[in-house]
Design a protein around this motif. Structure first.
Motif, short mmCIF file in Angstrom:
data_model
loop_
_atom_site.label_atom_id
_atom_site.label_comp_id
_atom_site.label_asym_id
_atom_site.label_seq_id
_atom_site.Cartn_x
_atom_site.Cartn_y
_atom_site.Cartn_z
N LEU A 1 0.86 -1.19 0.00
CA LEU A 1 0.00 0.00 0.00
C LEU A 1 0.89 1.23 0.00
O LEU A 1 1.56 1.54 0.98
N ASP A 2 0.88 1.96 -1.13
CA ASP A 2 1.75 3.15 -1.27
C ASP A 2 1.03 4.43 -0.87
O ASP A 2 1.65 5.33 -0.32
N ALA A 3 -0.27 4.52 -1.15
CA ALA A 3 -1.01 5.74 -0.83
C ALA A 3 -2.45 5.37 -0.57
O ALA A 3 -2.99 4.42 -1.17
N PHE A 4 -3.08 6.15 0.31
CA PHE A 4 -4.49 5.90 0.64
C PHE A 4 -5.10 7.21 1.09
O PHE A 4 -4.52 7.94 1.92
N ASP A 5 -6.27 7.51 0.52
CA ASP A 5 -6.95 8.76 0.86
C ASP A 5 -8.46 8.54 0.84
O ASP A 5 -8.98 7.80 -0.01
N VAL A 6 -9.13 9.18 1.80
CA VAL A 6 -10.59 9.08 1.91
C VAL A 6 -11.18 10.46 1.74
O VAL A 6 -10.76 11.42 2.42
N THR A 7 -12.17 10.56 0.84
CA THR A 7 -12.88 11.82 0.62
C THR A 7 -14.38 11.53 0.67
O THR A 7 -14.94 10.93 -0.26
N GLY A 8 -15.00 11.95 1.76
CA GLY A 8 -16.43 11.69 1.91
C GLY A 8 -16.70 10.21 2.04
O GLY A 8 -16.22 9.54 2.94
#
Length: 377
Positions: A97-104
């Motif tokens: 897992l290199d990147a993880f982002d949550v939007t709403g």
């Protein structure tokens, strides 16, 4: 000169007579504890039978990511837990897992591996309870890096979850359905057998009454739990067997009460008049004896229902009740007692509804007893 000769009846206010039932209903409505018990019992019944229509989870739905979760008004998972869940998914999929982002309600993630990644790896994301509708949006470095997007699936667990990851709210509702249904059905079985048996024994009297009551005393001597265990061994555990067994035992008390009432009623004038008119014994029992024992019987039924619920809970506590995934308040209390230190909510919530139901039925029974008591009329 004024006319003083008037009709006295014309000046009297009009009054309406009330039947004995109306007077009893009026006394019952004035009993605040009984009315409060009725309101509470109706609310519990609506919660148990209509509540599942408004809960998105079924009683047997398992959430593997939410095992023994504490009650909360906030949706799960929270922002801090999502990254840990995504890291767990990446580990199972054997990617980094290199990147993880949550939007709403959406998420984006970047995963990589030394070898080209199969796009079907997104199935690992959808298998988790936290993520849904995962799809690949970009491929880099000859397939060794994937960018994926999907939706964040949030769940509400107002009562928490059990050790198997099932929503406790849905299971408490199911437990209420079974406990209330067993209480009512077993009470109806005991009512039907006990009233008929007791009225027949008391009215016929003599040697027949003696034989019938000795049979009741023999049944009283049989241990209840032993009888249930034997029946469960032969027929297996089932919902129908539970209320039949409990009803077949509880009718003994009903028969003795109805017999005592019948012994007093059969010496009344209306029974002698019915005999003089040529009515048969069965007609007198059906039309006059049973109908005049309704008051005490109704009061006793309100006592039998909580007693039956307690017996069913006792059987479920011993493991002789309903089979999983079905449950009852007794089974939930038994499971909560085993996890009281680590997960006290498993015991608290079913116990609250169980105790509230028993108190409501007892208050209603006391109110009916006071309303139907001939000495208060």
């Amino acid at each position: 000169m004024t006319d003083i000769a008037r009709d006295p009846a014309a000046t009297l206010p009009e009054t309406t007579s009330r039947s004995l039932f109306q007077l009893a209903a009026l006394r019952f409505r004035r009993n605040k504890a009984a009315m409060g018990g009725c309101v509470m019992l109706v609310l519990i019944a609506l919660f148990s039978y209509l509540g599942p229509l408004f809960v998105p989870h079924s009683y047997d739905q398992v959430f593997s990511s939410y095992v023994t979760v504490a009650p909360s008004l906030e949706p799960r998972p929270d922002e801090a837990s999502l990254k840990d869940a995504m890291q767990g998914v990446a580990t199972r999929a054997r990617v980094n897992l290199d990147a993880f982002d949550v939007t709403g309600q959406s998420f984006t993630a970047t995963v990589s591996a030394e070898d080209p990644i199969d796009p079907r790896t997104t199935r690992y994301f959808d298998r988790a309870n936290e993520f849904d509708d995962t799809k690949v949006v970009a491929t880099e470095k000859d397939g060794r890096v994937l960018k994926v997007e999907g939706k964040v699936s949030r769940e509400y667990f107002l009562f928490g979850t059990d050790p198997n990851g099932r929503d406790l709210l849905a299971r408490v509702m199911l437990g209420g359905q079974i406990s209330i249904a067993v209480g009512l059905l077993a009470s109806l079985v005991s009512l039907g057998i006990g009233v008929l048996y007791g009225a027949t024994s008391g009215y016929l009297g003599g040697r027949i009454d003696n034989i019938m009551m000795r049979f009741v005393e023999i049944l009283y001597s049989l241990p209840f739990v032993f009888l249930v265990v034997v029946l469960v061994v032969f027929f297996g555990r089932s919902f129908i067997l539970i209320f039949l067994v409990i009803g077949a035992v509880e009718w003994l008390d009903m028969a003795r009460i109805v017999r005592g009432q019948t012994l007093a009623l059969k010496r009344r004038e209306f029974v002698g008049a019915a005999q003089a008119l040529g009515l048969t014994d069965w007609q007198i029992i059906r039309r006059h004896i049973i109908t005049n024992t309704i008051g005490p019987v109704i009061v006793f039924v309100t006592v039998v229902v909580p007693k039956v619920i307690l017996l069913e809970s006792f059987l479920s506590f011993l493991g002789l009740g309903v089979q999983a995934p079905l449950t009852s308040w007794g089974a939930l209390i038994s499971e909560g007692a085993n996890n009281i230190q680590s997960a006290p909510w498993l015991l608290i919530f079913p116990s609250i509804f169980f105790v509230a139901t028993l108190f409501s039925l007892n208050f209603i029974g006391d109110g009916l007893r006071d309303a139907l008591d001939p000495k208060d009329r």
